[in-house]
Design a protein around this motif. Sequence first.
Motif, short mmCIF file in Angstrom:
data_model
loop_
_atom_site.label_atom_id
_atom_site.label_comp_id
_atom_site.label_asym_id
_atom_site.label_seq_id
_atom_site.Cartn_x
_atom_site.Cartn_y
_atom_site.Cartn_z
N ASP A 144 0.74 -1.14 -0.07
CA ASP A 144 0.19 -0.01 -0.04
C ASP A 144 0.81 1.24 -0.05
OD1 ASP A 144 -1.64 2.27 1.18
OD2 ASP A 144 -3.05 0.63 1.46
N PRO A 145 0.57 2.42 -0.90
CA PRO A 145 1.35 3.59 -0.84
C PRO A 145 1.45 4.26 0.40
CG PRO A 145 -0.17 3.19 -2.72
CD PRO A 145 -0.50 2.36 -1.85
N LEU A 146 0.52 3.89 1.35
CA LEU A 146 0.57 4.80 2.45
C LEU A 146 1.41 3.87 3.68
CD1 LEU A 146 -3.27 5.38 3.23
CD2 LEU A 146 -1.54 7.11 2.46
N GLU A 147 1.96 2.77 3.25
CA GLU A 147 3.10 2.01 4.32
C GLU A 147 4.31 2.21 3.83
OE1 GLU A 147 1.79 -2.06 3.57
OE2 GLU A 147 0.24 -2.22 5.03
N ARG A 148 5.37 2.13 4.87
CA ARG A 148 6.62 2.35 4.61
C ARG A 148 7.32 1.43 3.61
NH1 ARG A 148 10.70 0.73 9.43
NH2 ARG A 148 9.51 2.38 10.76
N TRP A 149 6.66 0.22 3.24
CA TRP A 149 7.26 -0.79 2.64
C TRP A 149 7.44 -0.38 1.04
CZ3 TRP A 149 9.53 -3.24 6.03
CH2 TRP A 149 9.08 -3.20 7.21
N SER A 150 6.36 0.82 0.72
CA SER A 150 6.16 1.20 -0.43
C SER A 150 7.28 2.49 -0.86
CB SER A 150 4.92 1.85 -1.02
OG SER A 150 4.56 2.92 -0.16
N GLN A 151 7.73 2.90 0.14
CA GLN A 151 8.73 3.95 0.11
C GLN A 151 10.01 4.11 -0.84
OE1 GLN A 151 9.45 6.13 3.88
NE2 GLN A 151 7.26 5.60 4.53
#
Length: 210
Positions: A82-89
């Motif tokens: 999800d774009p809101l999660e750190r894993w997408s950063q």
Amino acid sequence: MNHVKTYNAMEVKHKNGDLIIEGPISSKVLASLDFHEELIAFRPPAQQHKALVEIADLPEGRILIARNQNEIIGYVTFLYPDPLERWSQGNMENLIELGAIEIIPKFREGGVGKALLRVSMMDDAMEDYIILTTEYYWHWDLKGTNLNVWEYRKIMEKMMNAGGLEYFATDDPEICSHPANCLMAKIGNRVDQESIQQFDNLRLMNRFMY
């Protein structure tokens, strides 16, 4: 990145009916199948069925299902975080998330979850990815199973281990908010060292603060 998806399947003999574990499934096939009314962990069944069809259409999206004849009784999803999660950063093309796994109560025992993960990993293309999953106790069916958080956590870990996912430390605040929550991941054998370092930086973002 070219997201190669190769279909695999296996049969599971279950006391409540024989199952086909298969995927990745196309959106067209998914839409044509019935969706069991007890698949309610994340949203109402009709909405979740629609969401799975949409995920299957994503370039990186993978849906594998457990099917009893023409009815989906369980599934697992893989897609970008999800774009809101750190894993997408990190905007990593080769980082995908095991976003959801759900099986109706009638078929929960008998290794169905493990079979879903094993079939998922039969595709050689999965060796090109870092696959992560975030386990939060508030998603678990503690009431329906009469298990405590630690008993349920143990079951989830064993199931994820069947797909090659292992525990990884993280300082993600949401995961750290309860000791039963955890991060698990599988690093494919063709993932380069730079990507592994990027993943390490994402899971331990606060280590340089002290």
